[in-house]
Design a protein around this motif. Structure first.
Motif, short mmCIF file in Angstrom:
data_model
loop_
_atom_site.label_atom_id
_atom_site.label_comp_id
_atom_site.label_asym_id
_atom_site.label_seq_id
_atom_site.Cartn_x
_atom_site.Cartn_y
_atom_site.Cartn_z
N THR A 54 4.07 5.44 -5.84
CA THR A 54 3.81 5.40 -7.22
C THR A 54 3.09 6.63 -7.55
O THR A 54 3.11 7.42 -8.54
N LYS A 55 1.63 6.77 -6.95
CA LYS A 55 0.83 7.68 -7.37
C LYS A 55 1.20 9.18 -7.17
O LYS A 55 0.89 10.05 -7.72
N TYR B 162 9.74 9.63 -9.73
CA TYR B 162 9.94 8.90 -8.34
C TYR B 162 11.16 9.18 -7.61
O TYR B 162 12.28 9.27 -8.26
N PRO B 163 11.26 9.15 -6.48
CA PRO B 163 12.35 9.35 -5.65
C PRO B 163 13.09 8.12 -5.70
O PRO B 163 12.50 7.01 -5.95
N ASP C 138 0.98 -1.31 -0.07
CA ASP C 138 0.08 0.04 -0.17
C ASP C 138 0.75 1.32 -0.02
O ASP C 138 0.67 2.20 -0.67
N ALA C 139 2.15 1.10 0.71
CA ALA C 139 2.92 2.59 0.79
C ALA C 139 3.30 2.61 -0.48
O ALA C 139 3.73 3.72 -0.96
#
Length: 199
Positions: free
Chosen positions: A156-157, A163-164, A150-151
């Motif tokens: 991603t969203k 992205y980091p 979930d994280a």
């Protein structure tokens, strides 16, 4: 089992503790994720401080500095949004060779394992073992996610395509009493979490 007993333990004998742990495992699906995170985070050795507003964040941060005698110390911090906390307490966050602690936010708090997900936004390219032994995290209740997947979906969203890098978790906040293969190679950290209510 009452909420008080879950948070602070009880003086029951070991057989009652075993029944309670079996009960907790079977009732994980019914436990709210904020409560699940708190229980697992404390079980991992983290120090949890709940804050209703930004004034409480500032007050509790000063309490942490007082408790550890960290005033006028060198600090690792890469996030401009946190600099005001450091400026108010005369902490040096410039180029420091030997910081007493790192002050950071995080990407997410992971409820099912009580861990904290970081990225290059908070810790640059440092690996967990390269960070100071003392960590102070400022996070919000909306950052609590049920699981690591979930994280990662949230990251991603949230970042869309930018992205980091260096996405990593820290789970162990005290030295394991008995080393096992799950904790092997992990660097235990003295971690304080200032959790701000934002829901």
């Amino acid at each position: 089992m009452s909420l008080f007993k879950k948070f602070f333990g009880s003086s029951n004998d070991s057989s009652d503790d075993e029944k309670d742990s079996e009960h907790n495992v079977s009732s994980v699906d019914n436990t709210p994720i904020d409560e699940l995170f708190t229980l697992n985070f404390k079980k991992n050795g983290g120090k949890f401080l709940y804050c209703e507003n930004l004034n409480e964040v500032k007050t509790l941060f000063e309490d942490i500095l007082t408790e550890n005698d960290w005033f006028e110390s060198d600090v690792m911090c890469y996030e401009p949004k946190l600099y005001s906390l450091l400026d108010e307490n005369k902490l040096n966050y410039g180029s420091t060779a030997n910081p007493k602690f790192i002050l950071a936010s995080c990407e997410c708090l992971i409820a099912d394992e009580g861990s904290i997900l970081f990225s290059s936004n908070q810790i640059k390219q440092h690996k967990p073992h390269e960070l100071p032994a003392n960590i102070v995290i400022v996070a919000t209740t909306s950052q609590i996610k049920e699981s690591k997947s979930d994280a990662m979906s949230y990251v991603t969203k949230h970042y869309n395509k930018n992205y980091p890098t260096n996405i990593t978790t820290i789970k162990y906040f005290e030295k394991a009493k008995v080393e096992d293969f799950l904790s092997y190679g992990s660097a235990a950290k003295n971690l304080y979490l200032l959790l701000l209510e934002d829901l």
